[in-house]
Motif scaffolding. Structure first.
Motif: not given
Length: 518
Positions: A134-140, A251-259, A265-272
């Protein structure tokens, strides 16, 4: 952008056809995310820890390799756009790497919480979600995406820009160094004492990073869309998709809805984003009749003769065809002039790198003629003052167009200054003597020779002997005497030079367009 003003109607139809897939490609994921966020019951939690770590780390390793490969391709093809896009590609590796290594329970932080106490199972997952998830990793992840968006935007800026020029002076080793820097950056993010500085965790700071990333990504997408409307280069259209997907992912990573499903979908977008950049690059240089494997190998081809014969990308060939359709008297002119200039540059002892410069600059040297009305180009007589002014603007108009194709400053110099004169009476900048780059002086001789020995609207082609006599007479006035001397010596040793066949499809014996001061 001026280039957009001369699009033919058929090209406007192509824009309409591309617009709807683009809307669907970016709007579809946006609607899916909106649905998942609006209906929490659909946004189910899906923990696939081992799968996540393996997939993301594999993506990080693949990204690092492709970054270096893509950067080297850009260096060998002398394309500023590709070089800078490789750095955007690499910046996504920071997201992948940190994400994979920090996967709860199975990653390097899997059994050690922020306090250093050993934890396993749900306790470890909960602790790491609290301390890192909820903190460092999303910010990274935000930091890596912001760097990627910044490189995307910078890649859309012409190589004439002072910042881009400065970056490109390091182009030979920049991709590898950037990957190493990102690995170091990703490592430091796991150090509590520096993580807060490198990847701020406060809500205000993260919102600022979000705004900057989304703004840069959408700005880059808009600039590339404008360029694609003119060039139809696959790589440029791929960046439009990449910029939109990168903005959505943040937008997804800031909302921090991990797992949750939206997080996947966020991961799929980055791979895209990565897939779009890679496939766009391959499509850029691939001819439809050439297998993908051969196209990839061809990206490493930097022999000027082979590039001119078969390595020019399909979009560039389409641009040349557009110039020739605009002015039929230029049929084959660009190829012939480039062949002549290559032979002359070799005779003058130019380096292999210079030969590649003159190949790319030469083939596009008359691109600016698209901004000159056909009636002026083919006027069967002396041009009026206003028409002559239009003609004199075609080198600078060519640079305005060519700088959106990823050409480096040296190639742009060939395009801009191939009508400068040794005595300073040329155009568009009135350079004289050694102020004119050598490669532009070389192309000037080749260009005039082909113009004189080709048919025009108002006269028949000159024989080679008469054209060479003209060049000799103008040495020291219009042309560099040393370049003319080398041309004449080359012509004496290679008497067939004046009849070098046009590459590719057989064409009628037409040549350069009217006037241009020669």
């Amino acid at each position: 952008m001026r280039a957009d003003l001369t699009l033919a109607p058929v090209r406007d139809v192509a824009v309409q056809r591309a617009r709807w897939p683009l809307v669907a490609g970016i709007g579809g994921p946006a609607l899916l995310l909106a649905l998942l966020l609006a209906v929490p019951v659909l946004n189910a939690r899906l923990e696939l820890l081992s799968v996540h770590m393996l997939l993301v780390l594999a993506a990080a390793a693949f990204t690092a390799v492709v970054t270096v490969w893509m950067g080297l391709v850009g260096v060998r093809q002398r394309n500023a756009e590709v070089i800078l896009l490789s750095l955007a590609f690499g910046s996504l590796g920071l997201v992948y790497g940190v994400h994979g290594l920090a996967t709860p329970e199975v990653g390097v932080m899997g059994h050690v919480g922020h306090s250093g106490m050993d934890m396993t199972g749900a306790a470890a997952t909960s602790a790491l979600d609290a301390e890192y998830g909820t903190a460092t990793l999303p910010a990274a992840a935000q930091l890596g995406a912001m760097l990627a968006a910044a490189w995307l935007l910078l890649s859309s800026v012409p190589a004439t820009n002072s910042v881009v020029r400065a970056v490109l002076t390091l182009r030979g080793w920049l991709p590898g160094v950037w990957v190493a820097a990102l690995i170091g950056l990703g490592t430091m993010i796991f150090m509590p004492e520096v993580a807060g500085v490198l990847a701020p965790t406060g809500v205000p700071e993260r919102l600022v990073i979000l705004a900057v990333t989304v703004g840069l990504g959408l700005w880059a997408a808009a600039r590339y869309w404008r360029s694609w409307r003119y060039t139809r280069f696959p790589l440029q259209l791929s960046v439009v998709y990449a910029g939109g997907w990168l903005a959505l992912a943040q937008l997804v990573i800031v909302l921090n809805l991990a797992w949750t499903l939206s997080w996947w979908v966020y991961h799929v977008l980055l791979v895209g984003v990565s897939a779009a950049l890679l496939t766009g690059l391959i499509a850029q240089y691939r001819d439809r009749d050439v297998p993908v494997g051969a196209a990839v190998r061809g990206l490493w081809n930097n022999d000027p003769d082979e590039v001119l014969a078969a390595g020019i990308s399909a979009p560039v060939r389409a641009l040349i065809a557009q110039v020739e359709a605009h002015d039929p008297y230029t049929a084959g002119h660009a190829h012939r002039v480039t062949l002549y200039a290559l032979d002359l540059a070799r005779a003058l002892g130019c380096s292999p790198e210079a030969l590649r410069v003159i190949t790319q600059g030469g083939i596009l040297h008359d691109l600016g003629k698209l901004d000159v009305p056909t009636g002026v180009l083919n006027h069967p007589g002396r041009l009026s003052g206003a028409d002559w002014t239009l003609v004199r603007q075609h080198p600078s108009a060519g640079v305005e167009r060519a700088q959106h194709l990823g050409l480096l400053p040296e190639e742009l110099g060939v395009v801009r200054w191939h009508h400068e004169r040794w005595d300073g009476a040329g155009y568009p900048d009135g350079l004289y003597g050694d102020q004119i780059p050598l490669l532009a002086r070389i192309l000037a001789v080749a260009d005039v020779y082909d113009a004189l020995t080709s048919e025009r609207a108002y006269r028949q082609p000159w024989p080679a002997t008469r054209a060479n006599a003209y060049l000799q007479d103008e040495a020291g006035r219009a042309f560099d005497p040393r370049v003319v001397a080398a041309w004449l010596a080359l012509h004496r040793t290679e008497p067939g030079l004046g009849t070098t066949p046009v590459l590719g499809e057989s064409r009628p014996p037409l040549g350069a367009s009217a006037a241009f001061g020669h």
